[in-house]
Design a protein around this motif. Structure first.
Motif, PDB file in Angstrom:
ATOM      1  N   ALA A 104       0.509  -1.263  -0.005  1.00  0.00           N
ATOM      2  CA  ALA A 104       0.035   0.076  -0.021  1.00  0.00           C
ATOM      3  C   ALA A 104       0.843   0.967  -0.022  1.00  0.00           C
ATOM      4  O   ALA A 104       1.713   1.105   0.849  1.00  0.00           O
ATOM      5  CB  ALA A 104      -1.082  -0.275   1.366  1.00  0.00           C
ATOM      6  N   LEU A 105       0.529   2.215  -0.711  1.00  0.00           N
ATOM      7  CA  LEU A 105       1.466   3.443  -0.788  1.00  0.00           C
ATOM      8  C   LEU A 105       0.442   4.270  -1.014  1.00  0.00           C
ATOM      9  O   LEU A 105      -0.398   4.458  -1.055  1.00  0.00           O
ATOM     10  CB  LEU A 105       2.197   3.015  -2.387  1.00  0.00           C
ATOM     11  CG  LEU A 105       2.470   1.985  -2.460  1.00  0.00           C
ATOM     12  CD1 LEU A 105       3.096   2.185  -3.780  1.00  0.00           C
ATOM     13  CD2 LEU A 105       3.844   2.149  -1.915  1.00  0.00           C
ATOM     14  N   PHE A 106       1.372   5.620   0.108  1.00  0.00           N
ATOM     15  CA  PHE A 106      -0.144   7.034  -0.356  1.00  0.00           C
ATOM     16  C   PHE A 106       0.987   7.849   0.369  1.00  0.00           C
ATOM     17  O   PHE A 106       2.054   8.286   0.755  1.00  0.00           O
ATOM     18  CB  PHE A 106      -0.186   6.929   1.660  1.00  0.00           C
ATOM     19  CG  PHE A 106      -1.596   5.254   2.401  1.00  0.00           C
ATOM     20  CD1 PHE A 106      -2.203   5.896   1.449  1.00  0.00           C
ATOM     21  CD2 PHE A 106      -0.604   4.254   2.330  1.00  0.00           C
ATOM     22  CE1 PHE A 106      -3.783   4.618   1.752  1.00  0.00           C
ATOM     23  CE2 PHE A 106      -1.916   3.463   2.388  1.00  0.00           C
ATOM     24  CZ  PHE A 106      -2.580   2.914   2.845  1.00  0.00           C
ATOM     25  N   ASN A 107       0.632   8.666  -0.329  1.00  0.00           N
ATOM     26  CA  ASN A 107       1.308  10.277  -0.644  1.00  0.00           C
ATOM     27  C   ASN A 107       0.316  11.226   0.556  1.00  0.00           C
ATOM     28  O   ASN A 107       0.194  11.147   0.352  1.00  0.00           O
ATOM     29  CB  ASN A 107       1.331  11.159  -1.562  1.00  0.00           C
ATOM     30  CG  ASN A 107       1.753  12.663  -1.265  1.00  0.00           C
ATOM     31  OD1 ASN A 107       2.234  12.870  -0.350  1.00  0.00           O
ATOM     32  ND2 ASN A 107       1.698  13.025  -2.671  1.00  0.00           N
ATOM     33  N   VAL A 108       0.853  11.055   2.074  1.00  0.00           N
ATOM     34  CA  VAL A 108       0.723  12.185   3.030  1.00  0.00           C
ATOM     35  C   VAL A 108       0.850  13.794   3.495  1.00  0.00           C
ATOM     36  O   VAL A 108       0.387  13.812   4.000  1.00  0.00           O
ATOM     37  CB  VAL A 108       0.532  11.154   4.291  1.00  0.00           C
ATOM     38  CG1 VAL A 108       0.059  10.228   4.643  1.00  0.00           C
ATOM     39  CG2 VAL A 108       1.697  11.169   4.573  1.00  0.00           C
ATOM     40  N   SER A 109       1.761  13.758   2.188  1.00  0.00           N
ATOM     41  CA  SER A 109       2.237  15.140   2.305  1.00  0.00           C
ATOM     42  C   SER A 109       1.208  16.249   1.203  1.00  0.00           C
ATOM     43  O   SER A 109       0.263  15.549   0.644  1.00  0.00           O
ATOM     44  CB  SER A 109       3.813  14.664   1.794  1.00  0.00           C
ATOM     45  OG  SER A 109       4.006  15.130   0.570  1.00  0.00           O
ATOM     46  N   SER A 110       1.665  17.677   1.202  1.00  0.00           N
ATOM     47  CA  SER A 110       1.440  18.662   0.390  1.00  0.00           C
ATOM     48  C   SER A 110       1.797  18.421  -0.453  1.00  0.00           C
ATOM     49  O   SER A 110       1.420  18.951  -1.487  1.00  0.00           O
ATOM     50  CB  SER A 110       1.168  19.879   1.215  1.00  0.00           C
ATOM     51  OG  SER A 110       2.332  20.049   1.345  1.00  0.00           O
ATOM     52  N   ASP A 111       2.822  18.030  -0.885  1.00  0.00           N
ATOM     53  CA  ASP A 111       3.557  17.706  -1.965  1.00  0.00           C
ATOM     54  C   ASP A 111       3.592  17.055  -3.139  1.00  0.00           C
ATOM     55  O   ASP A 111       2.976  15.318  -2.764  1.00  0.00           O
ATOM     56  CB  ASP A 111       5.801  18.409  -2.131  1.00  0.00           C
ATOM     57  CG  ASP A 111       4.741  19.567  -1.341  1.00  0.00           C
ATOM     58  OD1 ASP A 111       4.611  20.507  -2.062  1.00  0.00           O
ATOM     59  OD2 ASP A 111       5.634  19.638   0.238  1.00  0.00           O
ATOM     60  N   LEU A 112       4.219  16.699  -4.362  1.00  0.00           N
ATOM     61  CA  LEU A 112       4.780  15.192  -4.964  1.00  0.00           C
ATOM     62  C   LEU A 112       5.015  15.401  -4.123  1.00  0.00           C
ATOM     63  O   LEU A 112       6.430  14.944  -3.755  1.00  0.00           O
ATOM     64  CB  LEU A 112       4.501  15.435  -6.341  1.00  0.00           C
ATOM     65  CG  LEU A 112       4.647  14.413  -7.352  1.00  0.00           C
ATOM     66  CD1 LEU A 112       4.213  14.129  -8.608  1.00  0.00           C
ATOM     67  CD2 LEU A 112       6.412  13.674  -7.523  1.00  0.00           C
TER      68      LEU A 112
END
Length: 775
Positions: free
Chosen positions: A691-699
């Motif tokens: 499972a891959l998540f981007n939890v930041s506000s940037d790419l």
């Protein structure tokens, strides 16, 4: 043009692998194509010596033979139409033997005729720590004793005579060791000084109720927060986990660390009774997850049997056919808050049933009636419970009428909310409960939940068993079969018992704390059956150590009777946009310790609401969690389209909590331009979901080896060292719906190496993808 770098600039990264891997990505538009495709890229670094130099990266041509998968949704990048990648891998063995840490930044230019451009300023260099591989053979205990000696230095006062602590009860394993340390003197508040720390992950108490992660480098800065578990990466490359506990005479065995300036560790029991005997379990390992597991296991081994609990549990009520963790649910909270009523609830669920799909069925099997149903003097943090019955104005037919109506709508199971005290402010001393049960007057201090001091009246320890037996018997007669019990750690906000403020008073408060748990658990098992309690606002060392002790006296058959549903983080706040990435990151990171208690706890990552920009990622995160999946909201949130978009019509197979990738352990992923990665082994066929998540506000961008991640996950699941496999299929899909998203992504994959580069566009945890691998 947008440029992305891995390892991320401005961060500290550790490399325990054979290679240091550098990646630079250019996302560019058609107008920028000529400039980008003719570009040269270098890392500017001191990796080989103290003199800085430029080292070129190779332009990676994406074709069918290239061994890395490029994943990016170009539609979510501002004006970008193409992606250009540059790559450099440096063998650790080729680096200078003395090298431990280096820095780098990135520069580029479109041709040799123009000046270099810097991706960022020099104050945003990336720092990288390089570790040489440690031998995987079993090390002697003396090796681990040296690690302890290097990590825990004596205080200034004890330096000339002794280290200030005693370490004994050493246990060694194939990849690590553990011990118990104790202060040499009960008068010393400061245990020792931490040294040789490169990075740390501290699980701290945000307040009495919740544990959150904090991160940092060599200087451990946890401020006023109490530390429940401390994980450190040492300069030797070894990981160490520290968990304090108490062996005193009270019912509580929780303890905490506080960190003073210059990394001085202080140790104290949660009870605040100075005569309590405190210890610290320490686990050393080459793997960080195992280090925490070993430390927690040593705590469990050291705890005495649970007092005040009968040797045999009550005969449990028949098991309910609707398991909460295997069926979707609905909670009233964000749809009604404390204004829930019988008419409003039935009307809302009827509308949801008509709108959510064309089969005239509700999209969930159970309902939790949250705060607002009880008979209290006021619905706030000072409100007091008047009686056990439902508010007759809101529920004129009591809960029986509501449960019957819900059954007619297709709901299989109904639960209700209450606090461990009954209500937030305890019991109404002028109400009928005060006539039936003895009350004790206590004083409650200021907390972030109730922001002023107040007196509270509570059911006395000698009466609380009778209270809970009567309360849960009535609920079962009303058609209720499970409870969510909130505000559980509130006993730690009390500073007086029956007008007394002393160590004796604190001891009575702790004993009452445990008496309430015994009464609640016995009554729930008797009237609701197994798996019928959701523990909330309960992330206290008292409950964690209590759960460990509870299992010591249970047979294998009894374990299911004791398994708890346990809130894994603070609340879900749908209207606080910046909270969603934090909520997901906190839950995922908390599994580092809560998964070690998976025999005791079923994780609950809280409800979520449809029709929100972040709804899908919350839905998938709940499935990945291995715990409860339930929703909240008004009828308008549950349209056929919104439910289809969530893609949770098919529940994932039962599985353990996810394993957070080690590269994500020591950095706040909400602030790092990198991807939150976890793996789950699906039982039965040795398939792995990544499972891959981007939890930041940037790419965010992170390169990873699928083969390595698969092997690590299978090794952990099966206990096999050096597992290998042949990758026969690889697919990219949402696990809940199985929809292939390759049409919206530019990707290639080489099954021989299993190398993957992943880029997830800017979001607040709104982009999700998994890779399922089958051996």
């Amino acid at each position: 043009m947008q440029i992305f770098v891995y390892p991320p600039l401005g961060t500290l990264t550790s490399v325990h692998k054979p290679q240091v891997r550098f990646r630079v990505y250019f996302a560019y538009s058609l107008a920028e194509r000529v400039c980008a495709e003719a570009g040269k890229v270098e890392i500017w670094t001191n990796i080989y010596n103290d003199e800085w130099q430029g080292i070129p990266l190779e332009h990676v041509v994406s074709d069918d033979t290239h061994p890395e998968l490029i994943f990016i949704d170009l539609k979510q990048l501002e004006s970008a139409s193409s992606m250009l990648q540059f790559s450099l891998d440096i063998d650790v063995a080729a680096l200078p033997a003395h090298l431990h840490r280096f820095e780098f930044t990135v520069r580029w230019r479109s041709s040799h005729l123009v000046d270099w451009k810097w991706v960022s300023g020099f104050e945003h260099n990336a720092s990288v720590i390089v570790y040489r591989p440690l031998p995987r053979t079993r090390a002697p205990v003396s090796f681990w004793q040296q690690q302890l000696k290097a990590m825990l230095k004596p205080t200034a006062e004890s330096e000339l005579t002794s280290p200030g602590y005693i370490a004994d009860s050493w246990h060694a394993s194939s990849s690590g060791a553990s011990c118990i340390i104790r202060p040499q003197s009960s008068d010393n508040d400061i245990l020792c000084q931490m040294a040789a720390v490169e990075r740390y992950l501290a699980f701290v108490r945000k307040d009495h109720f919740w544990i959150i992660p904090q991160y940092g480098s060599s200087s451990i800065e946890t401020g006023k927060f109490e530390v429940v578990i401390l994980l450190v990466e040492l300069s030797s490359g070894v990981y160490a986990a520290l968990m304090p506990f108490s062996l005193g005479s009270t019912a509580s065995h929780g303890a905490v660390l506080t960190v003073q300036p210059s990394n001085y560790l202080c140790l104290q029991p949660v009870s605040r009774i100075r005569t309590e005997s405190v210890r610290v379990a320490v686990g050393f390992n080459l793997d960080p997850h195992t280090a925490i597991q070993d430390a927690m296991h040593r705590v469990q081994q050291s705890l005495p049997p649970l007092r005040g609990r009968s040797t045999s549990l009550p005969e449990p009520a028949p098991a309910h056919t609707c398991s909460l963790d295997r069926n979707r649910g609905y909670c009233t909270w964000n749809g009604f808050y404390q204004n829930v009523t019988h008419d409003g609830l039935i009307s809302t669920l009827s509308a949801i049933r008509n709108a959510a799909n064309q089969r005239d069925e509700l999209p969930f099997a159970w309902v939790l009636i949250d705060d607002g149903w009880q008979t209290v003097d006021k619905y706030d943090g000072y409100g007091r419970l008047h009686d056990i019955y439902a508010n007759s104005e809101k529920f004129p037919g009591q809960l029986k009428q509501t449960a019957d109506s819900l059954t007619k709508l297709g709901i299989q199971r109904v639960g209700v909310w209450h606090t461990l005290w009954g209500y937030w402010g305890g019991i109404d001393p002028a109400g009928p409960l005060a006539e039936r049960y003895k009350l004790v007057k206590c004083h409650r201090k200021w907390t972030p939940v109730v922001k002023s001091e107040s007196d509270v009246w509570l059911i006395s320890p000698e009466s609380v068993h009778a209270f809970y037996d009567s309360f849960y018997f009535w609920l079962s007669e009303q058609g209720v079969s499970f409870v969510k019990v909130d505000y559980q750690a509130a006993f730690e906000s009390l500073d007086s018992y029956d007008g007394r403020s002393s160590d004796a008073s604190r001891k009575l408060i702790i004993e009452m704390y445990d008496a309430y748990y015994n009464a609640m658990e016995h009554a729930a098992l008797k009237y609701f059956g197994r798996g019928s309690i959701v523990y909330c606002m309960a992330q206290s060392p008292h409950l964690i150590t209590r759960a460990m002790r509870l299992q010591q006296q249970c047979t294998t058959e009894d374990v299911a009777a004791e398994r708890m549903m346990f809130r894994n983080s603070d609340d879900y706040f749908p209207d606080v946009i910046t909270s969603h990435g934090w909520h997901l990151n906190c839950n995922m990171t908390n599994t580092v310790w809560s998964r070690c208690l998976s025999k005791y706890f079923i994780g609950d990552w809280d409800m979520f609401q449809p029709q929100r920009a972040e709804s899908h990622v919350h839905a998938v995160a709940r499935i990945v969690s291995g715990g409860l999946v339930y929703m909240t909201g008004r009828a308008a949130d549950f349209t056929a389209d919104s439910m289809c978009d969530l893609g949770i019509n098919e529940h994932m197979a039962p599985h353990a909590q996810p394993l957070l990738d080690s590269d994500c352990l020591f950095a706040d992923m909400t602030k790092a331009p990198a991807i939150l990665v976890s793996t789950i082994v699906v039982p039965g066929n040795d398939s792995v979901v990544i499972a891959l998540f981007n939890v930041s506000s940037d790419l965010a961008v992170t390169p990873m080896s699928l083969c390595s991640m698969y092997s690590t996950a299978i090794e952990r699941q099966n206990g096999i060292q050096g597992a290998s496999f042949t990758l026969s299929t690889a697919g990219i899909a949402h696990p809940s719906s199985g929809r292939d998203i390759s049409d919206s992504a530019d990707w290639n994959f080489d099954t021989k190496t299993g190398m993957l580069d992943v880029k997830l566009s800017r979001s607040t945890a709104s982009t999700f993808v998994t890779i399922s691998l089958f051996a």
